[in-house]
Design a protein around this motif. Structure first.
Motif, PDB file in Angstrom:
ATOM      1  N   ILE A  57       0.822  -1.224  -0.028  1.00  0.00           N
ATOM      2  CA  ILE A  57       0.307  -0.101   0.158  1.00  0.00           C
ATOM      3  C   ILE A  57       1.083   1.317   0.597  1.00  0.00           C
ATOM      4  O   ILE A  57       2.071   0.538   1.087  1.00  0.00           O
ATOM      5  CB  ILE A  57      -1.212  -0.045   1.265  1.00  0.00           C
ATOM      6  CG1 ILE A  57      -1.926   1.058   1.031  1.00  0.00           C
ATOM      7  CG2 ILE A  57      -0.636  -0.242   2.571  1.00  0.00           C
ATOM      8  CD1 ILE A  57      -3.270   1.391   1.743  1.00  0.00           C
ATOM      9  N   VAL A  58       0.571   2.401  -0.791  1.00  0.00           N
ATOM     10  CA  VAL A  58       1.462   3.049  -1.628  1.00  0.00           C
ATOM     11  C   VAL A  58       0.877   4.846  -0.290  1.00  0.00           C
ATOM     12  O   VAL A  58      -0.453   4.815  -0.728  1.00  0.00           O
ATOM     13  CB  VAL A  58       2.087   3.919  -3.102  1.00  0.00           C
ATOM     14  CG1 VAL A  58       2.825   4.937  -2.399  1.00  0.00           C
ATOM     15  CG2 VAL A  58       2.638   2.771  -3.701  1.00  0.00           C
ATOM     16  N   LEU A  59       1.434   5.130   0.683  1.00  0.00           N
ATOM     17  CA  LEU A  59       0.905   5.866   1.755  1.00  0.00           C
ATOM     18  C   LEU A  59       1.650   7.287   0.998  1.00  0.00           C
ATOM     19  O   LEU A  59       2.738   7.315   0.633  1.00  0.00           O
ATOM     20  CB  LEU A  59       0.736   6.527   3.031  1.00  0.00           C
ATOM     21  CG  LEU A  59      -0.074   4.992   3.808  1.00  0.00           C
ATOM     22  CD1 LEU A  59       0.833   3.849   3.347  1.00  0.00           C
ATOM     23  CD2 LEU A  59       0.356   5.867   5.478  1.00  0.00           C
ATOM     24  N   GLU A 106       5.146   7.839   1.067  1.00  0.00           N
ATOM     25  CA  GLU A 106       5.843   8.881   0.420  1.00  0.00           C
ATOM     26  C   GLU A 106       5.863  10.660   0.082  1.00  0.00           C
ATOM     27  O   GLU A 106       4.521  10.952   0.763  1.00  0.00           O
ATOM     28  CB  GLU A 106       4.970   8.497  -1.415  1.00  0.00           C
ATOM     29  CG  GLU A 106       5.282   6.859  -1.981  1.00  0.00           C
ATOM     30  CD  GLU A 106       6.925   7.402  -2.816  1.00  0.00           C
ATOM     31  OE1 GLU A 106       8.096   8.116  -2.312  1.00  0.00           O
ATOM     32  OE2 GLU A 106       7.105   6.474  -3.486  1.00  0.00           O
ATOM     33  N   GLU A 107       6.511  10.779   0.635  1.00  0.00           N
ATOM     34  CA  GLU A 107       5.963  12.472   1.413  1.00  0.00           C
ATOM     35  C   GLU A 107       6.215  13.338  -0.105  1.00  0.00           C
ATOM     36  O   GLU A 107       6.960  13.321  -0.619  1.00  0.00           O
ATOM     37  CB  GLU A 107       7.213  13.083   1.907  1.00  0.00           C
ATOM     38  CG  GLU A 107       6.744  14.234   2.924  1.00  0.00           C
ATOM     39  CD  GLU A 107       7.978  14.848   3.627  1.00  0.00           C
ATOM     40  OE1 GLU A 107       9.206  13.998   4.291  1.00  0.00           O
ATOM     41  OE2 GLU A 107       8.180  15.859   3.609  1.00  0.00           O
ATOM     42  N   GLY A 108       5.404  13.858  -0.138  1.00  0.00           N
ATOM     43  CA  GLY A 108       4.753  14.777  -1.727  1.00  0.00           C
ATOM     44  C   GLY A 108       3.633  15.027  -2.075  1.00  0.00           C
ATOM     45  O   GLY A 108       3.187  14.636  -1.208  1.00  0.00           O
ATOM     46  N   ASP A 109       3.363  15.824  -2.552  1.00  0.00           N
ATOM     47  CA  ASP A 109       2.577  15.243  -3.664  1.00  0.00           C
ATOM     48  C   ASP A 109       1.888  14.232  -4.329  1.00  0.00           C
ATOM     49  O   ASP A 109       2.826  13.299  -5.032  1.00  0.00           O
ATOM     50  CB  ASP A 109       2.383  16.080  -5.412  1.00  0.00           C
ATOM     51  CG  ASP A 109       1.115  16.603  -5.794  1.00  0.00           C
ATOM     52  OD1 ASP A 109       0.517  17.433  -4.842  1.00  0.00           O
ATOM     53  OD2 ASP A 109       0.614  16.456  -6.515  1.00  0.00           O
ATOM     54  N   ALA A 110       0.381  13.898  -4.172  1.00  0.00           N
ATOM     55  CA  ALA A 110       0.627  12.551  -4.215  1.00  0.00           C
ATOM     56  C   ALA A 110       0.153  12.228  -6.102  1.00  0.00           C
ATOM     57  O   ALA A 110       0.294  11.164  -6.267  1.00  0.00           O
ATOM     58  CB  ALA A 110      -1.096  12.431  -3.620  1.00  0.00           C
ATOM     59  N   ILE A 111      -0.186  13.351  -6.132  1.00  0.00           N
ATOM     60  CA  ILE A 111      -0.622  12.910  -8.195  1.00  0.00           C
ATOM     61  C   ILE A 111       1.118  13.609  -8.590  1.00  0.00           C
ATOM     62  O   ILE A 111       0.926  11.916  -9.770  1.00  0.00           O
ATOM     63  CB  ILE A 111      -1.653  14.355  -8.176  1.00  0.00           C
ATOM     64  CG1 ILE A 111      -2.712  14.188  -8.252  1.00  0.00           C
ATOM     65  CG2 ILE A 111      -1.462  14.501 -10.005  1.00  0.00           C
ATOM     66  CD1 ILE A 111      -3.799  15.224  -7.666  1.00  0.00           C
ATOM     67  N   GLU A 112       1.902  13.960  -7.910  1.00  0.00           N
ATOM     68  CA  GLU A 112       2.910  14.350  -8.891  1.00  0.00           C
ATOM     69  C   GLU A 112       3.605  12.333  -8.391  1.00  0.00           C
ATOM     70  O   GLU A 112       4.323  12.029  -9.165  1.00  0.00           O
ATOM     71  CB  GLU A 112       3.884  14.671  -8.158  1.00  0.00           C
ATOM     72  CG  GLU A 112       3.789  16.189  -8.647  1.00  0.00           C
ATOM     73  CD  GLU A 112       5.001  17.355  -8.028  1.00  0.00           C
ATOM     74  OE1 GLU A 112       5.779  16.977  -7.583  1.00  0.00           O
ATOM     75  OE2 GLU A 112       4.435  18.530  -7.860  1.00  0.00           O
ATOM     76  N   THR A 113       3.769  11.644  -7.282  1.00  0.00           N
ATOM     77  CA  THR A 113       4.052  10.542  -6.531  1.00  0.00           C
ATOM     78  C   THR A 113       3.252   9.458  -7.479  1.00  0.00           C
ATOM     79  O   THR A 113       4.065   8.517  -8.009  1.00  0.00           O
ATOM     80  CB  THR A 113       4.076  10.125  -5.275  1.00  0.00           C
ATOM     81  OG1 THR A 113       4.227  10.974  -4.608  1.00  0.00           O
ATOM     82  CG2 THR A 113       3.708   8.904  -4.596  1.00  0.00           C
ATOM     83  N   VAL A 114       2.313   9.469  -7.906  1.00  0.00           N
ATOM     84  CA  VAL A 114       1.312   8.949  -8.928  1.00  0.00           C
ATOM     85  C   VAL A 114       1.941   8.299 -10.328  1.00  0.00           C
ATOM     86  O   VAL A 114       2.260   7.409 -10.812  1.00  0.00           O
ATOM     87  CB  VAL A 114      -0.256   8.652  -9.085  1.00  0.00           C
ATOM     88  CG1 VAL A 114      -0.306   9.936  -9.684  1.00  0.00           C
ATOM     89  CG2 VAL A 114      -0.366   7.325  -8.760  1.00  0.00           C
TER      90      VAL A 114
END
Ligand SMILES: C[S@@+](CC[C@H](N)C(=O)[O-])C[C@H]1O[C@@H](n2cnc3c(N)ncnc32)[C@H](O)[C@@H]1O
Length: 219
Positions: free
Chosen positions: A83-85, A112-120
């Motif tokens: 699971i990616v948080l 994952e610290e930071g913006d979720a939409i950039e992370t995905v």
């Protein structure tokens, strides 16, 4: 604004749901005492059920806070599942790490610290289950970023589609869908309803638990 679920229905949801462990109980207390807006136990139980129904081994969350929603799902994942948080507040994410370690689920969590939409964008998927719980004016953006990475039969759940604390309730979402005056937040949610319903690759239904989940299954 009161939670849109009638109190007796909320109490029955709790009678039907799996028992929280000590860590989840403590997370519940943390949320209550700090006023942090989690998905709550009723949506949490449905989130876990969705993981069971999809036999999920890969889950992605847009907006994880201190890990409350993710912790609901963790017991339904295999030990080699993931699971990616995602969270832009490092203090919240540190709390999530600690709760997951105490519960013995840190082996299946990626923080994952930071913006979720950039992370995905850095993940290929496929995801069996996705939770959209980031800022409401970017729900559509989150869906568009992840829709192609959802496995057939996989589910995207979006929270707060009936209400969000004091900000709006179900009537405001209806008004927004009808093009009438409504708070901006309700308009953002209405945009999400319209986006997922217009998507020929997904079929959607409203699950009226907690503050409302919109469940969209990838065909
Ligand atoms: C409503 S809270 C819910 C947290 C969690 N899903 C739960 O139920 O416990 C939303 C969280 O998402 C975070 N958030 C909102 N937009 C985000 C974004 N674009 N990227 C990363 N985190 C975000 C906020 O900081 C907040 O902690």
């Amino acid at each position: 604004m009161a939670n849109p679920m009638p109190e007796a229905v909320a109490r029955l949801c709790r009678r039907a749901a799996p028992e929280p462990d000590d860590v989840l109980d403590e997370m519940e207390t943390t949320a209550r005492e700090s006023g942090f807006p989690t998905i709550g136990p009723d949506a949490g139980a449905f989130y876990r059920l969705s993981a069971r129904l999809t036999a999920a081994s890969s889950v992605f969350e847009f907006g994880s806070g201190f890990g409350y929603s993710a912790y609901w799902v963790a017991p339904a994942l295999p030990s080699d599942g993931q699971i990616v948080l995602t969270e832009h507040d490092p203090d919240e994410l540190d709390m999530a790490r600690e709760f997951f370690a105490r519960g013995g689920y840190d082996d299946r969590a990626v923080f994952e610290e930071g913006d979720a939409i950039e992370t995905v964008e850095r993940y290929d998927g496929p995801f069996d289950l996705v939770l959209v719980d980031n800022e409401d004016d970017r729900y559509v953006e989150a869906f568009e970023a992840v829709r192609g990475k959802v496995a057939p039969g996989g589910i995207v759940l979006a929270d707060n589609v009936l209400a969000a604390g004091e900000q709006f309730g179900p009537d405001a979402v209806l008004d927004a869908l009808d093009g009438d005056e409504a708070p901006a937040t309700a308009h953002h949610i209405a945009d999400y309803y319209e986006r997922v319903r217009a998507d020929p690759d997904f079929e959607t239904a409203l699950v009226p638990v907690g503050e409302g989940l919109l469940a969209s299954v990838r065909l």
